[in-house]
Design a protein around this motif. Sequence first.
Motif, short mmCIF file in Angstrom:
data_model
loop_
_atom_site.label_atom_id
_atom_site.label_comp_id
_atom_site.label_asym_id
_atom_site.label_seq_id
_atom_site.Cartn_x
_atom_site.Cartn_y
_atom_site.Cartn_z
N ARG A 8 -9.50 3.80 3.90
CA ARG A 8 -10.75 3.43 3.23
C ARG A 8 -11.08 1.94 3.30
N ALA A 9 -9.80 1.29 3.05
CA ALA A 9 -9.96 -0.04 2.89
C ALA A 9 -9.96 -0.59 4.46
N ASP A 63 -0.90 4.45 -0.32
CA ASP A 63 -1.75 5.76 -0.16
C ASP A 63 -2.45 5.45 1.18
N GLU A 65 -6.48 5.52 0.68
CA GLU A 65 -6.91 4.29 0.20
C GLU A 65 -6.90 3.31 1.55
N ALA A 111 0.84 -1.07 -0.24
CA ALA A 111 -0.10 0.08 0.00
C ALA A 111 0.84 1.51 -0.08
#
Length: 337
Positions: free
Chosen positions: A135-136, A129, A132, A127
Amino acid sequence: METPAFGSGGASQAPGTWGEWNPTEESIQPVRGRHRVAKQRNGLARSSTVLGVGVMAAVGAGGIATAQDKPAVSISLPDAIADSLPDAKSLPGIGSLGGEEAGTTDPLANAPLTSAGLTVTEAEQGATDAGEALRARIIQQAERQQASADATQKAAAEDAAAEKAASQAKARLSDAEKKIEAAKKKAEAEAKIKAEQERLAKLAASYSLPTSSYTITSTFGQSGSLWSSGYHTGLDFAAPTGTPIKAVHSGTVTSAGWSGSYGYRTVLELEDGTEVWYAHQSSLAVSVGQKVSTGDVIGRVGATGNVTGPHLHLEVHTAGGTGIDPMAWLQGKGINP
């Protein structure tokens, strides 16, 4: 070494012009100590230290001076500020700018600022970001919460279904028990009736009518002047003279002979103490003390004693001597005169 006057640009410069001034390590000495700076309204200058004198000399009449091609000059900060600054190693993505050594094992050291907030595990999984990744994580948490809610709802539904099934099973069992109980009571009633019928059949087999070819002419308790007591004390079987008289049940003869208004009378005592009297006989066939069985002939029908015609006068007395209705007594033994 003698330093030219500020902004002179050296002896070769023309008057009224500004030259490029490049501060060097020899010309600029580290600034130590505390210095007061005027407070600015925009809040950008609240420090008490001048971070570099080279910045003030970079602006000239013709534009902005540059020092890209000159050696770097070290800038010193007061100890109070230097000690409070964060370590560059702790800032993600700043490690290389702060002089981090090559080959560092921190997966976030060379990452861009957008990677701030990533966990080590997320960085190792590729990962890059933080938004993101957040969000995940939010999606994963929502999925776990939904799965937990679904599991709870499913468990509640299963418990409700199990409770309903148990209730239905209990109701069916209750209905089955009621049916079984009703069937049991019915069977018991039928068995009781059958047992009574068998008992009466057995009694009927062990008891017998006292005579045959008869007609009932008088019953127990019937009133009239023909009887000295004012009422009839027995049951009369009118039959031709000489008709056989039988023992209604097994017993012992306790009396056999003449007995006044009864004429020739035989008294038969049964096993339970009940006495059966046979009166108005024309002749006797037994003697005192003799044991007889059901159906044995004990005498003959006659018209002796106080009578109006040949018949058998039958009386039944309890063990205590009380006279009872012979008709009811015989019916109780399964015999219907």
